[in-house]
Design a protein around this motif. Structure first.
Motif, PDB file in Angstrom:
ATOM      1  N   ALA A  16      -2.869 -17.596  -4.868  1.00 14.99           N
ATOM      2  CA  ALA A  16      -2.237 -17.255  -3.593  1.00 14.99           C
ATOM      3  C   ALA A  16      -1.381 -15.993  -3.727  1.00 14.99           C
ATOM      4  CB  ALA A  16      -1.394 -18.425  -3.104  1.00 14.99           C
ATOM      5  N   VAL A  17      -0.651 -15.857  -4.828  1.00 17.20           N
ATOM      6  CA  VAL A  17       0.181 -14.671  -5.048  1.00 17.20           C
ATOM      7  C   VAL A  17      -0.696 -13.433  -5.209  1.00 17.20           C
ATOM      8  CG1 VAL A  17       1.759 -13.579  -6.691  1.00 17.20           C
ATOM      9  CG2 VAL A  17       2.142 -15.940  -5.985  1.00 17.20           C
ATOM     10  N   ILE A  18      -1.783 -13.553  -5.944  1.00 15.46           N
ATOM     11  CA  ILE A  18      -2.687 -12.416  -6.153  1.00 15.46           C
ATOM     12  C   ILE A  18      -3.347 -12.000  -4.834  1.00 15.46           C
ATOM     13  CG2 ILE A  18      -4.849 -11.729  -7.252  1.00 15.46           C
ATOM     14  CD1 ILE A  18      -3.937 -13.322  -9.717  1.00 15.46           C
ATOM     15  N   VAL A  19      -3.763 -12.969  -4.040  1.00 15.85           N
ATOM     16  CA  VAL A  19      -4.386 -12.652  -2.744  1.00 15.85           C
ATOM     17  C   VAL A  19      -3.380 -11.980  -1.812  1.00 15.85           C
ATOM     18  CG1 VAL A  19      -5.356 -13.678  -0.641  1.00 15.85           C
ATOM     19  CG2 VAL A  19      -6.176 -14.405  -2.884  1.00 15.85           C
ATOM     20  N   ALA A  20      -2.147 -12.483  -1.759  1.00 11.97           N
ATOM     21  CA  ALA A  20      -1.121 -11.880  -0.901  1.00 11.97           C
ATOM     22  C   ALA A  20      -0.805 -10.455  -1.359  1.00 11.97           C
ATOM     23  CB  ALA A  20       0.139 -12.740  -0.906  1.00 11.97           C
ATOM     24  N   GLY A  21      -0.710 -10.244  -2.659  1.00 12.45           N
ATOM     25  CA  GLY A  21      -0.466  -8.905  -3.197  1.00 12.45           C
ATOM     26  C   GLY A  21      -1.613  -7.957  -2.893  1.00 12.45           C
ATOM     27  N   GLY A  22      -2.827  -8.450  -3.001  1.00 12.02           N
ATOM     28  CA  GLY A  22      -4.002  -7.625  -2.688  1.00 12.02           C
ATOM     29  C   GLY A  22      -4.049  -7.233  -1.217  1.00 12.02           C
ATOM     30  N   LEU A  23      -3.707  -8.186  -0.349  1.00  8.01           N
ATOM     31  CA  LEU A  23      -3.685  -7.874   1.088  1.00  8.01           C
ATOM     32  C   LEU A  23      -2.598  -6.846   1.416  1.00  8.01           C
ATOM     33  CD1 LEU A  23      -4.247 -11.406   2.652  1.00  8.01           C
ATOM     34  CD2 LEU A  23      -5.827  -9.475   2.634  1.00  8.01           C
ATOM     35  N   LEU A  25      -1.382  -4.548  -0.652  1.00  8.44           N
ATOM     36  CA  LEU A  25      -1.830  -3.273  -1.190  1.00  8.44           C
ATOM     37  C   LEU A  25      -2.917  -2.655  -0.298  1.00  8.44           C
ATOM     38  CD1 LEU A  25      -1.670  -1.224  -3.505  1.00  8.44           C
ATOM     39  CD2 LEU A  25      -3.424  -2.568  -4.691  1.00  8.44           C
ATOM     40  N   ALA A  26      -3.817  -3.452   0.198  1.00  8.30           N
ATOM     41  CA  ALA A  26      -4.873  -2.952   1.087  1.00  8.30           C
ATOM     42  C   ALA A  26      -4.269  -2.423   2.383  1.00  8.30           C
ATOM     43  CB  ALA A  26      -5.877  -4.060   1.376  1.00  8.30           C
ATOM     44  N   TRP A  27      -3.276  -3.124   2.929  1.00 10.30           N
ATOM     45  CA  TRP A  27      -2.626  -2.677   4.170  1.00 10.30           C
ATOM     46  C   TRP A  27      -1.932  -1.330   3.968  1.00 10.30           C
ATOM     47  CZ3 TRP A  27       2.766  -2.463   5.349  1.00 10.30           C
ATOM     48  CH2 TRP A  27       3.032  -2.167   6.691  1.00 10.30           C
ATOM     49  N   VAL A  30      -4.595   1.487   3.703  1.00 10.22           N
ATOM     50  CA  VAL A  30      -5.180   1.840   5.005  1.00 10.22           C
ATOM     51  C   VAL A  30      -4.180   2.635   5.830  1.00 10.22           C
ATOM     52  CG1 VAL A  30      -5.989   0.873   7.190  1.00 10.22           C
ATOM     53  CG2 VAL A  30      -6.849  -0.026   5.046  1.00 10.22           C
ATOM     54  N   GLU A  31      -2.924   2.222   5.852  1.00 14.87           N
ATOM     55  CA  GLU A  31      -1.887   2.952   6.601  1.00 14.87           C
ATOM     56  C   GLU A  31      -1.755   4.378   6.085  1.00 14.87           C
ATOM     57  OE1 GLU A  31       0.344   2.320   9.150  1.00 14.87           O
ATOM     58  OE2 GLU A  31      -0.718   0.480   9.611  1.00 14.87           O
ATOM     59  N   THR A  32      -1.813   4.566   4.779  1.00 12.59           N
ATOM     60  CA  THR A  32      -1.668   5.896   4.197  1.00 12.59           C
ATOM     61  C   THR A  32      -2.906   6.753   4.437  1.00 12.59           C
ATOM     62  OG1 THR A  32      -0.276   4.944   2.472  1.00 12.59           O
ATOM     63  CG2 THR A  32      -1.154   7.134   2.068  1.00 12.59           C
ATOM     64  N   ALA A  33      -4.070   6.180   4.283  1.00 12.10           N
ATOM     65  CA  ALA A  33      -5.310   6.943   4.410  1.00 12.10           C
ATOM     66  C   ALA A  33      -5.572   7.377   5.852  1.00 12.10           C
ATOM     67  CB  ALA A  33      -6.484   6.115   3.897  1.00 12.10           C
ATOM     68  N   PHE A  34      -5.258   6.529   6.810  1.00 12.51           N
ATOM     69  CA  PHE A  34      -5.563   6.820   8.212  1.00 12.51           C
ATOM     70  C   PHE A  34      -4.313   7.145   9.035  1.00 12.51           C
ATOM     71  CE2 PHE A  34      -9.041   4.013   6.801  1.00 12.51           C
ATOM     72  CZ  PHE A  34     -10.096   4.893   6.991  1.00 12.51           C
ATOM     73  N   ARG A  35      -3.272   7.668   8.402  1.00 16.18           N
ATOM     74  CA  ARG A  35      -2.002   7.943   9.081  1.00 16.18           C
ATOM     75  C   ARG A  35      -2.159   8.836  10.320  1.00 16.18           C
ATOM     76  NH1 ARG A  35       2.824   9.374   5.502  1.00 16.18           N
ATOM     77  NH2 ARG A  35       2.888   7.120   5.451  1.00 16.18           N
ATOM     78  N   PRO A  36      -2.857   9.997  10.271  1.00 17.73           N
ATOM     79  CA  PRO A  36      -2.945  10.843  11.472  1.00 17.73           C
ATOM     80  C   PRO A  36      -3.638  10.135  12.638  1.00 17.73           C
ATOM     81  CG  PRO A  36      -3.718  12.039   9.543  1.00 17.73           C
ATOM     82  CD  PRO A  36      -3.490  10.623   9.126  1.00 17.73           C
TER      83      PRO A  36
END
Length: 107
Positions: A16-23, A25-27, A30-36
């Motif tokens: 559960a901790v690994i899945v929450a950390g992965g989610l 990190l993914a968020w 995505v926020e950084t890559a698609f910022r504009p």
């Protein structure tokens, strides 16, 4: 057998901790890559949900109040257009003479 059950509970917590950390990190990725793109999208959404904005008047300046518009009209009269074109100036005449004649006709 009790030992095997305790191991599964620990594994579930780690998963559960690994899945929450992965989610998370993914968020962030995505926020950084698609910022504009996301900034433009969020601005468009905030404009469309703003209750004080009228989409029919997009790009037009805000209309002045009626009382202020009437005051402006009273202060600045419309320019008077001449009814006939000016007469051609003869070479021998002076400008001062023409102005005196025009002033005399106006009186």
């Amino acid at each position: 057998m009790a030992k095997g059950g305790e191991g599964r509970e620990g594994n579930a917590l780690k998963t559960a901790v690994i899945v929450a950390g992965g989610l998370a990190l993914a968020w962030v990725t995505v926020e950084t890559a698609f910022r504009p793109f996301l900034e433009r999208l969020r601005a468009a959404v905030s404009r469309s949900t703003d209750p004080s904005r009228d989409p029919d008047q997009e790009g037009d300046p805000a209309p002045a109040p009626a009382a202020a518009a009437e005051e402006v009209e009273e202060k600045a009269p419309a320019p008077v257009e001449p009814s006939a074109p000016p007469a051609p100036v003869e070479e021998g005449d002076k400008v001062a003479d023409k102005l005196e004649e025009a002033a005399a006709k106006a009186e």
